[in-house]
Write a protein that holds these residues in place. Sequence first.
Motif, PDB file in Angstrom:
ATOM      1  N   PRO A  41       0.806  -1.223   0.000  1.00  0.00           N
ATOM      2  CA  PRO A  41       0.000   0.000   0.000  1.00  0.00           C
ATOM      3  C   PRO A  41       0.838   1.272   0.000  1.00  0.00           C
ATOM      4  CG  PRO A  41      -0.910  -1.602   1.531  1.00  0.00           C
ATOM      5  CD  PRO A  41       0.402  -2.165   1.067  1.00  0.00           C
ATOM      6  N   THR A  44       1.002   3.156  -3.264  1.00  0.00           N
ATOM      7  CA  THR A  44      -0.132   4.033  -3.559  1.00  0.00           C
ATOM      8  C   THR A  44      -0.024   5.340  -2.786  1.00  0.00           C
ATOM      9  OG1 THR A  44      -1.593   2.186  -4.095  1.00  0.00           O
ATOM     10  CG2 THR A  44      -2.647   4.238  -3.431  1.00  0.00           C
ATOM     11  N   THR A  48       0.186   8.780  -5.057  1.00  0.00           N
ATOM     12  CA  THR A  48      -0.855   9.806  -4.955  1.00  0.00           C
ATOM     13  C   THR A  48      -0.355  11.098  -4.316  1.00  0.00           C
ATOM     14  OG1 THR A  48      -1.583   8.928  -2.818  1.00  0.00           O
ATOM     15  CG2 THR A  48      -2.695   8.083  -4.790  1.00  0.00           C
ATOM     16  N   ILE A 317      -0.595  -3.289  -8.883  1.00  0.00           N
ATOM     17  CA  ILE A 317      -1.034  -2.295  -7.902  1.00  0.00           C
ATOM     18  C   ILE A 317      -2.555  -2.299  -7.790  1.00  0.00           C
ATOM     19  CG2 ILE A 317      -1.154   0.184  -7.426  1.00  0.00           C
ATOM     20  CD1 ILE A 317       1.678   0.384  -8.640  1.00  0.00           C
ATOM     21  N   GLU A 318      -3.231  -2.395  -8.925  1.00  0.00           N
ATOM     22  CA  GLU A 318      -4.688  -2.450  -8.927  1.00  0.00           C
ATOM     23  C   GLU A 318      -5.181  -3.718  -8.238  1.00  0.00           C
ATOM     24  OE1 GLU A 318      -8.661  -1.616  -9.453  1.00  0.00           O
ATOM     25  OE2 GLU A 318      -6.928  -0.274  -9.662  1.00  0.00           O
ATOM     26  N   LYS A 321      -5.057  -3.377  -4.513  1.00  0.00           N
ATOM     27  CA  LYS A 321      -6.107  -2.505  -3.974  1.00  0.00           C
ATOM     28  C   LYS A 321      -7.486  -3.151  -4.013  1.00  0.00           C
ATOM     29  CE  LYS A 321      -5.319   1.175  -6.515  1.00  0.00           C
ATOM     30  NZ  LYS A 321      -5.447   2.583  -6.991  1.00  0.00           N
ATOM     31  N   ASN A 322      -7.792  -3.875  -5.090  1.00  0.00           N
ATOM     32  CA  ASN A 322      -9.171  -4.313  -5.296  1.00  0.00           C
ATOM     33  C   ASN A 322      -9.349  -5.796  -5.596  1.00  0.00           C
ATOM     34  OD1 ASN A 322     -10.312  -1.612  -5.077  1.00  0.00           O
ATOM     35  ND2 ASN A 322      -9.357  -1.203  -7.070  1.00  0.00           N
TER      36      ASN A 322
END
Length: 334
Positions: A41, A44, A48, A317-318, A321-322
Amino acid sequence: MKAAQLLKYQPDFKLHVNDIEVPTIKDDEVLIRVKCAAVNPLETLIGTGAVKLISPYHLPTTLGNELSGEIVQVGQSVSNFKVGDTVYSRLSINKIGAFAEYVVTNENTIAHLPANNDLKSGAALALTGLTALQGLTENLQAHAGQSLFIPGGSGSFGQMAIPIAKSLGLNVIVSGNTRNREQALQIGANQYLDYRSENYWETLKNIDLVIDTLGPSEFTRELSILKPGGKLLSLVDGPNRQFAIDQQLPAWKRFLFGLVGRKFDKQAAAKQAEYQFIFVRSDGAQLAHLNDLILKHNIVPQVDSNVFKIDEINDAIEYLKNGHPQGKVLIEFN
């Protein structure tokens, strides 16, 4: 060499895989051929711009904080490592770059890979291990006889934190899913709460220490179970003024983080408790200490079955996250 680089801070950032020069080493550094890099994490948070006040990077920069690999070159003053050594690392905050075929790092950021781990599982050891060790011994100053609760402690962080906490003489309680119950108990948890059927805030009270892995939605509940004088350490909620002081940040950042973290400090003070935030640093000596615990308790972090290549970095990375991964998400190099 291929490297996944951040070109611009933005909420929906994407990394760009570029061809860049293999870095050169200084006398106290080593060149590592990266075998596996863990996706966390933290990537990210960096992409960001959420942590750029803590650790600003000159863009473009190669991302990636955690790796395993083989040393292919050593500087003249390097004494503890040699060419051919297999090592793992949480890279220095100021000099990351694990999402690349090669990386340069100071010898004081690495440790030899423990014998019970391969290159895949070894890439998942450093960040969680150092977070647990630094959080318990430095931030919380935990000591024998205290009680520790880790909500969401059945995953990769708990896998490192539980045996470390037990080695310090703590009474360890964790919550998590049914699947990981036996493993948590086997590595030392004194009590395990299934979050689907047990509300920890209705079960626990007078806890000395809490390590938060879940975020702001649980903050009030976590505070509610602490005894007066208890401490709550968060891995995710955000920095406060004390964090800025501990990190020796300038006065303007202390003021700013004081504003950002005021809501957490205020709620904690109302419960006669203390709130802290951790941003883990690299430390090869601590990794060497962790190796003893890793071998003693046969700690082998779980790695997700979906392993990605460097050209698939944004998919990785996606997925983190999901995609509900079952273990650490890895980038694997040839």
